[in-house]
Structures are given as structure tokens and as C-alpha cells.
Design an enzyme around this catalytic site. Sequence first.
Site, PDB file in Angstrom:
ATOM      1  N   ASN A   1     -24.114 -23.153  38.935  1.00 13.58           N
ATOM      2  CA  ASN A   1     -24.533 -24.468  38.434  1.00 13.58           C
ATOM      3  C   ASN A   1     -25.602 -24.322  37.360  1.00 13.58           C
ATOM      4  O   ASN A   1     -26.368 -23.349  37.318  1.00 13.58           O
ATOM      5  CB  ASN A   1     -25.011 -25.366  39.577  1.00 13.58           C
ATOM      6  CG  ASN A   1     -26.311 -24.875  40.172  1.00 13.58           C
ATOM      7  OD1 ASN A   1     -27.387 -25.218  39.678  1.00 13.58           O
ATOM      8  ND2 ASN A   1     -26.225 -24.043  41.193  1.00 13.58           N
TER       9      ASN A   1
ATOM     10  N   ALA B   1     -28.345 -26.027  36.571  1.00 17.03           N
ATOM     11  CA  ALA B   1     -29.777 -26.103  36.896  1.00 17.03           C
ATOM     12  C   ALA B   1     -30.303 -24.742  37.340  1.00 17.03           C
ATOM     13  O   ALA B   1     -31.389 -24.306  36.922  1.00 17.03           O
ATOM     14  CB  ALA B   1     -30.013 -27.151  37.985  1.00 17.03           C
TER      15      ALA B   1
ATOM     16  N   CYS C   1     -16.227 -24.728  40.814  1.00 18.79           N
ATOM     17  CA  CYS C   1     -14.977 -24.232  41.379  1.00 18.79           C
ATOM     18  C   CYS C   1     -14.402 -25.218  42.390  1.00 18.79           C
ATOM     19  O   CYS C   1     -13.188 -25.323  42.559  1.00 18.79           O
ATOM     20  CB  CYS C   1     -15.218 -22.901  42.078  1.00 18.79           C
ATOM     21  SG  CYS C   1     -15.779 -21.605  40.978  1.00 18.79           S
TER      22      CYS C   1
END
Length: 255
Positions: free
Chosen positions: A128, A130, A186
Site C-alpha cells: 500500500n 501509505a 491484490c
Amino acid sequence: LGDAELLRYSRHILLPEIGIEGQRRLLASHALVVGAGGLGSPALMFLASAGVGCITLVDGDTVEVSNLQRQLAHSEAQLGRTKVASAAQTLNGLNSQVKLRALALRAEGEKLQALVQEADVVLDCTDNFASRQAINRACVAARKPLVSAAAVGFDGQLSVFDVNDAASPCYACVFPADAAFEDTACATMGVFAPLVGVVGSAQAAEALKLLCGIGSHLRGRLWMLDARRMHAEHLLLSRDGACPVCASQRENPAG
Ligand SMILES: [Zn+2]
């Protein structure tokens, strides 16, 4: 190196690029791997089998049945356990000489900074945006090389960001934090199982070369793999002179 180590690592020692000196460097190295999933599994397994002396693995998730399609460090017997405990068991089975530190947590903030500070190389195996930004900030602040990979669908990416090299961008130079990048997870997009094996293994290759002092072709380049056609290309990356993460760090070199 003792006889047992000379034998275990003989196929690396035979390589003139690595040799005994390179293997010594690996044994004395500390790698931080954030994420013990699809990319982290092969990356961790190659770092451990190759004899990286100390590996810190960090992941806050537990092993789920949908992970088993591609996350090779985990097995059916490990369902429900933390991914770091499961991966540590696998790695210990591969090479019990490696010192493992398994942390079942989400790496962020001061904890992440401290972990990066202790490492010689950092592998971003998260999924991800972040986390990628947080890991990059920590690596820039600590001036540690970052081997950053991503894999979703049939598409993989890999690069090395190292602000010790004046020409090398950081992750945020290329993927600015304020850009509206969609997380293509995913879980919603799917991922071709061997893709994470290819990209995670390439990630281990870059990390091992950095630790041995062989250098890295991917510093300042983005390797992009389309596994549908098995076609790869390199994009040349450049620094952003106004990058909010690395520009000021470069002007005031710390230690
Ligand atoms: Zn930057």
C-alpha cells in the site's frame, strides 16, 4: 569463515563477484524486510538462504487461506498464525544460522525509523501507498538504501532508491505523496502467483548485491515487468529537486 560456512555458501563463494569477501559481508549484514507476503516470502527466503547474518521481518497480518496461492513462506499448517512467526519458522528451517527478529506489527512512526536505522538495507515488500511513503521517509532520513517493489495483476515494478548517490531519486521523487495514486490491492485486482516470485526474487538480488558491494543497476532506474508477455523495460528516473522528502536532506548531509 569456518568449514561449514565455506561448504554451505560455496556456490556463492565460487562467483568472482562475491567470493569469500562478499560472503563475509553478507554474514555481517542486517536486512530489514517490511512485509512478509507475496514479495516478502521469496525475498526473505533468498536473504536467509544466502546467509544474510541478521534479518528483521515486520508484518502485522496473519496467514489466511487466500495467501497460500502465492505467499510461499507460509503453509496450510500456519493458517491463523502471524505471518512473521510463520515466515520465521520457514526461514529458520532454511538456515538456522541467521539471526531472525520477527515483529508482528505494522511498521510506522518512530518504531519504523529505529528499525531502518539499524539496517544496512531495507526491502519494501508492502502492498500500500501509505506504507511505501513512510518507509521511504525513514530510509531518506537514515540514508539507507531502499529496494522497493510492487506487484499486482500481471505487472511488477522494482527499483533501488539510495540518497547516498547524488543522482539517485528517492521513492517520493518518482511517486509524490500528494499524487492521487489509487492503491491497486491484490485483494481487489488479483495477482498472478509467479509474478510475486519473480519480482520478490529480483528484490533479494538487488539487496544481496548492495550488501556485497557489487552495486545495483536499478539505482535510478525502474524495472517494469509485464508478465503477460514476459516483457521487461527500464525507465530512467530522475530526482525532483523540490522533493519534500529528500531535497532538504541532501542539502544538509547528516553524518
Ligand atoms: Zn525525493
